[in-house]
Design an enzyme around this catalytic site. Structure first.
Site, PDB file in Angstrom:
ATOM      1  N   PRO A  58       1.879 -17.154   1.558  1.00 23.18           N
ATOM      2  CA  PRO A  58       3.278 -16.804   1.290  1.00 23.18           C
ATOM      3  C   PRO A  58       3.936 -16.000   2.412  1.00 23.18           C
ATOM      4  CG  PRO A  58       1.789 -15.499  -0.087  1.00 23.18           C
ATOM      5  CD  PRO A  58       0.957 -16.522   0.598  1.00 23.18           C
ATOM      6  N   ASP A  74       6.650  -5.398   6.830  1.00 28.26           N
ATOM      7  CA  ASP A  74       5.252  -4.950   6.825  1.00 28.26           C
ATOM      8  C   ASP A  74       4.421  -6.018   6.126  1.00 28.26           C
ATOM      9  OD1 ASP A  74       2.885  -3.571   6.723  1.00 28.26           O
ATOM     10  OD2 ASP A  74       3.648  -1.908   5.516  1.00 28.26           O
ATOM     11  N   ASP A 125       0.814  -1.219   0.000  1.00 28.65           N
ATOM     12  CA  ASP A 125       0.000   0.000   0.000  1.00 28.65           C
ATOM     13  C   ASP A 125       0.843   1.262   0.000  1.00 28.65           C
ATOM     14  OD1 ASP A 125       0.551   0.640   2.942  1.00 28.65           O
ATOM     15  OD2 ASP A 125      -0.416  -1.315   3.110  1.00 28.65           O
ATOM     16  N   ASP A 148       9.791 -11.849  -4.248  1.00 32.65           N
ATOM     17  CA  ASP A 148       9.604 -12.468  -2.937  1.00 32.65           C
ATOM     18  C   ASP A 148      10.627 -11.902  -1.943  1.00 32.65           C
ATOM     19  OD1 ASP A 148       9.214 -14.143  -0.793  1.00 32.65           O
ATOM     20  OD2 ASP A 148      10.113 -15.905  -1.727  1.00 32.65           O
TER      21      ASP A 148
END
Lengths: 279, 279
Positions: A163, A156, A86, A137
């Site tokens: 995952p 975060d 975000d 990743d």
């Protein structure tokens, strides 16, 4: 018409939020993503059935997860944010004038795109030239990262399902330890001490495997389970306190908050210290 | 079998808690009363559809509403608890060795009886000889009370609906002012700054009508709306800080918490100071 978004926060807890519009819904390669408009909290981002952030209360979370570890470091220049698509953590990290570079590693580019479209206030940092976004990743990234790369690493993550599970492991904290400079600091969101006590204890022990100093900060977060959230901070060398002038005054984070950030309530201190390594 | 208790916390927010047993349910002359067994929070007391307390998190609320105002007073001897039929506030007040008398005024005797039966840990104080229970309306009681009766008054009310509405009014705070000694202190639970911002602002203004010093303390409370709760404290003479040694160390309340109890987050300070008297 009566529309509700209902989140199963645990098997035995549920939060319902009245929804007035579904702005966006997609299935990305990694998760289901939705943006809805709510009465209580404004726009809300949902990933795999879990509220990630809302316009109204996101500052409580992002100010804590960033400004607490950033003040433990005496001079944070290079920051890595794992997850947090975000953009809220990136935005807060950029408020520190010492910061020269923010490496933002997010596994799902669709989250960043949704935030740019629906949450301009959260994603404002993405246009800053100090920010370098990498869609990959986070575990693999830190595993293969050059040593001594970062002053502060912020985990975060979403909740520990799918995952994100690996982001709460001792192995992963070991990769982070190696990627940090000699005085580096890590901070991870570690859920609610009421709804996810075992997860918090596990993270605390896992971080202590590598970091000589580990502390837990707590903060309000209305749209997360129980409204009571934890941020676990590990430090390689620096004491768990502000090691420079507290230059940030947010809507929630202040100098005074930083002064007692790691001052846990007795029930929580006892819960952690009485817990076993193998949970 | 899948049983849930679902509370409409506001028109637009809902909390669901999985229930394993309904232990008690009655309609008293004042309200509907239920005691249920839950997975997350143990036994839970519900009045008129609102969670009042649970075994697991009640200490967070009761330690805040009692120990914060009790330490503002330099030597609290006579304490009045209005509401709080579960007994949690009485129990905490009795922990102060200076206390000679706790006057407990509860409108609904059925709440006290239910607490004695189902929440022995909460109601333990009722057998203390310093406690004097009076089943009557708290507003009428304080209105007709002798002046200078109490050092500390604690307004442990239900939500501002039905008979509890008057407990949030300026008029009522005026009765409390009169009933307090010259250095008296009042503390009222004033709901969530996220879910009930206007109510909090109103109480803050109403208390300022009478008390020269008014402060707001905040605390976690998972089973109340948003998990973020406020306690508004008014003082006739004493500064809003610990005015004696902090002798209590609870599961949540500590000396350190007391030191910054009235240190509000900037967003909340601005919300209060920017608010108008007529809400």
């Amino acid at each position: 018409m009566d529309f509700w978004y209902k989140e199963a926060q645990t098997n035995d807890l549920l939060l319902g939020v009245r929804v007035t519009d579904i702005l966006h819904s997609e299935t990305t390669p990694y998760q289901r993503l939705a943006v809805v408009e709510t009465v209580e909290y404004g726009k809300m981002l949902i990933l795999d059935g879990a509220i990630q952030c809302t316009e109204r209360d996101e500052f409580l979370y992002h100010e804590m997860i960033v400004h607490v570890p950033m003040h433990v470091h005496p001079n944070p220049k290079r920051v890595c944010v794992i997850g947090g698509g975000d953009g809220g953590s990136v935005r807060e990290a950029l408020k520190h004038s010492s910061v020269a570079k923010v490496k933002h590693v997010e596994i799902d580019g669709a989250v960043i795109e949704a935030s740019k479209k629906y949450f301009p206030h959260l994603s404002s940092g993405f246009s800053d030239p100090r920010v370098d976004v990498l869609i990959t990743d986070g575990i693999e990234y830190l595993k293969n990262c050059e040593p001594n790369c970062f002053d502060v690493i912020i985990i975060d993550s979403t909740d520990p399902v799918g995952p994100a599970v690996g982001l709460f492991s001792a192995e992963f904290y070991g990769y982070a330890y190696k990627a940090l400079t000699w005085d580096g600091v890590i901070c991870a969101q570690t859920e609610s001490p009421f709804a996810s006590a075992n997860l918090l204890k596990k993270c605390w022990h896992n971080m202590k495997v590598h970091f000589p100093q580990v502390g837990v900060a707590t903060g309000f977060m209305p749209t997360y389970p129980t409204g009571f959230w934890t941020y676990t901070v590990g430090s390689k060398k620096m004491a768990l306190k502000a090691n420079r002038e507290v230059t940030i005054r947010g809507k929630y984070f202040t100098k005074s908050l930083m002064e007692r950030a790691f001052d846990l309530p007795p029930f929580l201190q006892e819960m952690l210290e009485g817990s076993k390594k193998n949970l």
